[in-house]
Design a protein around this motif. Structure first.
Motif, PDB file in Angstrom:
ATOM      1  N   LEU A  85       0.836  -1.213   0.000  1.00 24.65           N
ATOM      2  CA  LEU A  85       0.000   0.000   0.000  1.00 24.65           C
ATOM      3  C   LEU A  85       0.868   1.258   0.000  1.00 24.65           C
ATOM      4  CD1 LEU A  85      -2.829  -0.911   2.589  1.00 24.65           C
ATOM      5  CD2 LEU A  85      -2.917  -1.035   0.089  1.00 24.65           C
ATOM      6  N   ARG A  86       2.186   1.078  -0.239  1.00 26.52           N
ATOM      7  CA  ARG A  86       3.059   2.253  -0.115  1.00 26.52           C
ATOM      8  C   ARG A  86       2.738   3.315  -1.163  1.00 26.52           C
ATOM      9  NH1 ARG A  86       8.667  -0.093  -0.238  1.00 26.52           N
ATOM     10  NH2 ARG A  86       7.525  -1.281  -1.791  1.00 26.52           N
ATOM     11  N   ASN A  87       2.246   2.878  -2.341  1.00 28.40           N
ATOM     12  CA  ASN A  87       1.859   3.843  -3.376  1.00 28.40           C
ATOM     13  C   ASN A  87       0.349   3.875  -3.570  1.00 28.40           C
ATOM     14  OD1 ASN A  87       4.606   4.507  -4.023  1.00 28.40           O
ATOM     15  ND2 ASN A  87       4.730   2.467  -4.952  1.00 28.40           N
ATOM     16  N   ALA A  88      -0.392   3.586  -2.509  1.00 24.27           N
ATOM     17  CA  ALA A  88      -1.861   3.567  -2.599  1.00 24.27           C
ATOM     18  C   ALA A  88      -2.372   4.929  -3.072  1.00 24.27           C
ATOM     19  CB  ALA A  88      -2.453   3.221  -1.236  1.00 24.27           C
ATOM     20  N   GLU A  89      -3.348   4.887  -3.974  1.00 27.10           N
ATOM     21  CA  GLU A  89      -3.897   6.121  -4.545  1.00 27.10           C
ATOM     22  C   GLU A  89      -5.283   6.390  -3.982  1.00 27.10           C
ATOM     23  OE1 GLU A  89      -4.171   5.670  -8.802  1.00 27.10           O
ATOM     24  OE2 GLU A  89      -2.268   4.574  -8.825  1.00 27.10           O
ATOM     25  N   PRO A  90      -5.558   7.639  -3.618  1.00 26.96           N
ATOM     26  CA  PRO A  90      -6.917   7.986  -3.213  1.00 26.96           C
ATOM     27  C   PRO A  90      -7.915   7.600  -4.311  1.00 26.96           C
ATOM     28  CG  PRO A  90      -5.425   9.781  -2.683  1.00 26.96           C
ATOM     29  CD  PRO A  90      -4.634   8.788  -3.496  1.00 26.96           C
ATOM     30  N   GLY A  91      -9.033   7.004  -3.912  1.00 25.02           N
ATOM     31  CA  GLY A  91     -10.036   6.591  -4.895  1.00 25.02           C
ATOM     32  C   GLY A  91      -9.916   5.141  -5.324  1.00 25.02           C
ATOM     33  N   ARG A  92      -8.957   4.427  -4.726  1.00 26.59           N
ATOM     34  CA  ARG A  92      -8.787   3.010  -5.092  1.00 26.59           C
ATOM     35  C   ARG A  92      -8.945   2.096  -3.896  1.00 26.59           C
ATOM     36  NH1 ARG A  92      -4.092   1.132  -9.170  1.00 26.59           N
ATOM     37  NH2 ARG A  92      -5.075  -0.845  -8.627  1.00 26.59           N
ATOM     38  N   ASN A 107      -7.161 -11.136   8.859  1.00 26.37           N
ATOM     39  CA  ASN A 107      -8.369 -10.702   8.158  1.00 26.37           C
ATOM     40  C   ASN A 107      -7.990 -10.570   6.677  1.00 26.37           C
ATOM     41  OD1 ASN A 107     -10.710  -8.725   7.342  1.00 26.37           O
ATOM     42  ND2 ASN A 107     -11.165  -9.189   9.463  1.00 26.37           N
ATOM     43  N   ASP A 108      -9.002 -10.403   5.818  1.00 25.81           N
ATOM     44  CA  ASP A 108      -8.720 -10.155   4.390  1.00 25.81           C
ATOM     45  C   ASP A 108      -9.629  -9.038   3.861  1.00 25.81           C
ATOM     46  OD1 ASP A 108     -11.116 -11.640   4.358  1.00 25.81           O
ATOM     47  OD2 ASP A 108     -10.639 -12.589   2.444  1.00 25.81           O
ATOM     48  N   PRO A 109      -9.437  -7.807   4.371  1.00 24.53           N
ATOM     49  CA  PRO A 109     -10.321  -6.700   3.981  1.00 24.53           C
ATOM     50  C   PRO A 109     -10.025  -6.155   2.591  1.00 24.53           C
ATOM     51  CG  PRO A 109      -8.546  -5.850   5.312  1.00 24.53           C
ATOM     52  CD  PRO A 109      -8.368  -7.347   5.276  1.00 24.53           C
ATOM     53  N   ILE A 110     -10.916  -5.275   2.151  1.00 24.57           N
ATOM     54  CA  ILE A 110     -10.576  -4.347   1.082  1.00 24.57           C
ATOM     55  C   ILE A 110     -10.073  -3.082   1.770  1.00 24.57           C
ATOM     56  CG2 ILE A 110     -11.465  -2.927  -0.796  1.00 24.57           C
ATOM     57  CD1 ILE A 110     -13.539  -5.053  -1.344  1.00 24.57           C
ATOM     58  N   ALA A 111      -8.866  -2.652   1.401  1.00 24.05           N
ATOM     59  CA  ALA A 111      -8.317  -1.399   1.939  1.00 24.05           C
ATOM     60  C   ALA A 111      -8.702  -0.279   0.985  1.00 24.05           C
ATOM     61  CB  ALA A 111      -6.802  -1.502   2.058  1.00 24.05           C
ATOM     62  N   LEU A 112      -9.364   0.748   1.516  1.00 26.00           N
ATOM     63  CA  LEU A 112      -9.720   1.916   0.699  1.00 26.00           C
ATOM     64  C   LEU A 112      -8.823   3.083   1.091  1.00 26.00           C
ATOM     65  CD1 LEU A 112     -12.550   0.246   1.144  1.00 26.00           C
ATOM     66  CD2 LEU A 112     -13.568   2.259   0.128  1.00 26.00           C
ATOM     67  N   CYS A 113      -8.168   3.668   0.103  1.00 28.31           N
ATOM     68  CA  CYS A 113      -7.372   4.863   0.363  1.00 28.31           C
ATOM     69  C   CYS A 113      -8.264   6.078   0.112  1.00 28.31           C
ATOM     70  CB  CYS A 113      -6.145   4.880  -0.549  1.00 28.31           C
ATOM     71  SG  CYS A 113      -5.168   6.381  -0.347  1.00 28.31           S
ATOM     72  N   LEU A 114      -8.661   6.749   1.192  1.00 26.87           N
ATOM     73  CA  LEU A 114      -9.548   7.919   1.085  1.00 26.87           C
ATOM     74  C   LEU A 114      -8.736   9.182   0.847  1.00 26.87           C
ATOM     75  CD1 LEU A 114     -11.866   7.081   4.110  1.00 26.87           C
ATOM     76  CD2 LEU A 114     -12.288   6.579   1.709  1.00 26.87           C
ATOM     77  N   ALA A 115      -7.572   9.234   1.462  1.00 20.48           N
ATOM     78  CA  ALA A 115      -6.656  10.371   1.345  1.00 20.48           C
ATOM     79  C   ALA A 115      -5.306   9.839   1.803  1.00 20.48           C
ATOM     80  CB  ALA A 115      -7.129  11.519   2.247  1.00 20.48           C
ATOM     81  N   PRO A 116      -4.223  10.552   1.506  1.00 19.35           N
ATOM     82  CA  PRO A 116      -2.904  10.035   1.904  1.00 19.35           C
ATOM     83  C   PRO A 116      -2.801   9.733   3.401  1.00 19.35           C
ATOM     84  CG  PRO A 116      -2.634  11.850   0.363  1.00 19.35           C
ATOM     85  CD  PRO A 116      -4.108  11.773   0.673  1.00 19.35           C
ATOM     86  N   ASP A 117      -3.595  10.428   4.216  1.00 17.77           N
ATOM     87  CA  ASP A 117      -3.520  10.189   5.666  1.00 17.77           C
ATOM     88  C   ASP A 117      -4.815   9.592   6.225  1.00 17.77           C
ATOM     89  OD1 ASP A 117      -5.207  12.326   5.376  1.00 17.77           O
ATOM     90  OD2 ASP A 117      -4.256  13.562   6.933  1.00 17.77           O
ATOM     91  N   ARG A 118      -5.590   8.926   5.328  1.00 16.95           N
ATOM     92  CA  ARG A 118      -6.874   8.378   5.790  1.00 16.95           C
ATOM     93  C   ARG A 118      -7.215   7.115   5.016  1.00 16.95           C
ATOM     94  NH1 ARG A 118     -12.677  10.958   5.043  1.00 16.95           N
ATOM     95  NH2 ARG A 118     -13.791   9.668   6.554  1.00 16.95           N
ATOM     96  N   PHE A 119      -7.348   6.010   5.744  1.00 15.67           N
ATOM     97  CA  PHE A 119      -7.638   4.704   5.143  1.00 15.67           C
ATOM     98  C   PHE A 119      -8.827   4.048   5.846  1.00 15.67           C
ATOM     99  CE2 PHE A 119      -3.371   5.625   3.963  1.00 15.67           C
ATOM    100  CZ  PHE A 119      -3.179   5.006   2.740  1.00 15.67           C
ATOM    101  N   TRP A 120      -9.562   3.260   5.076  1.00 17.96           N
ATOM    102  CA  TRP A 120     -10.534   2.352   5.673  1.00 17.96           C
ATOM    103  C   TRP A 120     -10.103   0.929   5.342  1.00 17.96           C
ATOM    104  CZ3 TRP A 120     -15.854   4.638   3.657  1.00 17.96           C
ATOM    105  CH2 TRP A 120     -16.225   5.727   4.470  1.00 17.96           C
ATOM    106  N   PHE A 121     -10.180   0.049   6.331  1.00 17.72           N
ATOM    107  CA  PHE A 121     -10.149  -1.383   6.068  1.00 17.72           C
ATOM    108  C   PHE A 121     -11.596  -1.847   6.147  1.00 17.72           C
ATOM    109  CE2 PHE A 121      -5.607  -1.454   7.798  1.00 17.72           C
ATOM    110  CZ  PHE A 121      -5.032  -1.682   6.555  1.00 17.72           C
ATOM    111  N   SER A 122     -12.125  -2.302   5.029  1.00 16.90           N
ATOM    112  CA  SER A 122     -13.497  -2.812   4.994  1.00 16.90           C
ATOM    113  C   SER A 122     -13.428  -4.304   5.294  1.00 16.90           C
ATOM    114  CB  SER A 122     -14.113  -2.561   3.616  1.00 16.90           C
ATOM    115  OG  SER A 122     -15.453  -3.001   3.609  1.00 16.90           O
TER     116      SER A 122
END
Ligand code: THG
Length: 372
Positions: A85-92, A107-122
């Motif tokens: 996730l080091r190059n994770a892009e917002p919107g992906r 766990n095996d979530p979907i990681a959502l990159c909302l912003a460079p300093d904000r992530f969700w693990f679904s």
């Protein structure tokens, strides 16, 4: 196996959609992340056939979000995720196995990159919020961790895109696989992603306000309740997901298994220079050593089996050959199909094994995943 009722309590959380689900012919619940998750409506087979033809609305609020926010949010996400996730892009979104230091799956979530300093693990069904809090506390990280008021509602099936375009506008068609964009409903912004736990296509709406749930459900239902769409309530379907080889954490694997055993190699940052996620060394060692067990597909002979009493025992050459973790009768394939964590020798395509189903010992043969 007798079925006993489960008493409702505050520990088994209702969702924003529970009222509608229960008025739409629900016949079975399961629990997931301490929350109700609809498992069947008409029957597994009819639900599956309908999902492949039309469009369904799924209460998947139990796919809870664990939010990481702040200065060290990205650092913690990269530590937790075996996917790079080091190059994770917002919107992906990124399907991201999480491991402990021994490579065991958390766990095996979907990681959502909302912003460079904000992530969700679904997340799938385990307490990732506590795991993240413990890591952050132990490492002195500067990150806020919480479960936001976000309750995914999925719209799945071949007609999902047309229905979603009616409700949210043509722009939804431009969302690429696992990407997401923000849309408005009744003045409230919500993320819509092209994703969902089926292979029939569709979207997930990350609905961010409990009190708005019924209005969103009703709006989609109103648009979908036509001869063209024939919308029905549904949920993650056992038949469809086994046919498609989608893994279920807690069923097909848990912390005693590694993502290599789960054949998730393509999502792991093992050969990425500079990646440093929890469990990396253990997984590299296991890869060098070779696997002793792995997930495999299998077909079980005979009459339709009951999808109960997992795991099933297996035998091959007079020895224990691992376990069947999920299995069901597929009407479309006219076969009993399953997933098993099997001894590595048995994973070779075409190996014959014996399986103890609720209806007795049966002959089975292993095959690759997915089935379709
Ligand atoms: N959507 C959202 N959250 C979720 C799930 C979801 N949380 C729980 C659970 N499902 C997480 N587990 C998975 C497992 C598989 C997939 C998604 C989530 C999946 N896998 C595809 C496959 O294996 O073919 C593709 C993965 C890829 O190519 O990146 O879709 O469904 N919000």
């Amino acid at each position: 196996m007798a079925g006993f009722p489960i008493f409702a309590s505050r520990r088994i959380r209702k969702t924003p959609y529970t009222q509608r689900v229960e008025a739409s012919g629900l016949t079975a619940y399961t629990t997931y992340n301490h929350m109700l998750l609809p498992a069947a409506f008409t029957s597994l087979a009819e639900d599956c056939a309908h999902l492949k033809q039309h469009v369904q609305i799924w209460d998947v609020a139990a796919e809870r979000q664990v939010e990481l926010r702040g200065k060290d949010a990205h650092k913690l996400a990269c530590l937790m995720s075996a996917r790079d996730l080091r190059n994770a892009e917002p919107g992906r979104g990124y399907y991201a196995p999480l491991c402990d230091a021994n490579g065991g799956m958390i766990n095996d979530p979907i990681a959502l990159c909302l912003a460079p300093d904000r992530f969700w693990f679904s997340i799938a069904d385990s307490d990732v919020e506590l795991w993240a809090l413990g890591l952050a506390q132990g490492m002195g990280l500067d990150v806020e961790i919480h479960e936001p008021d976000v309750s995914p509602l999925a719209v799945q099936g071949p007609k999902a895109e047309d229905l979603m375009a009616r409700v949210f506008g043509e722009e939804v068609r431009s969302i690429r696989m696992f990407r997401f964009k923000t849309f408005e409903f009744q003045g409230v912004e919500m993320i819509i992603q092209r994703s969902g736990w089926s292979k029939q296509g569709g979207f997930e709406i990350y609905m961010p306000k409990f009190a708005l749930g019924l209005a969103l459900w009703d709006r989609i239902w109103e648009e979908g309740n036509t001869p063209e769409f024939q919308i029905r309530a549904g949920g993650p379907n056992l038949i469809e997901r086994i046919e498609g080889g989608l893994l279920s954490y807690g069923n097909d694997m848990n912390r005693t298994n590694t993502p290599l055993e789960c054949r998730l190699d393509r999502f792991l940052a093992l050969d990425v220079e500079g990646s440093a996620f929890l469990g990396k060394e253990a997984l590299l060692r296991q890869r060098d050593r070779g696997l002793s067990q792995a997930l495999s597909g299998l077909k079980i002979a005979g009459e339709p089996i009951a999808p109960l009493a997992f795991p099933f025992k297996t035998r091959a050459n007079g020895q224990d050959a691992g376990i069947v973790t999920s299995a069901v009768h597929s009407p479309a394939m006219a076969a009993n199909i399953g997933i098993g964590m099997l001894a590595i020798e048995a994973c070779e395509n075409g190996t014959e094994i014996k399986v103890e189903t609720p209806q007795g010992w049966r002959q089975a043969v292993t095959c690759p995943l997915p089935f379709v």
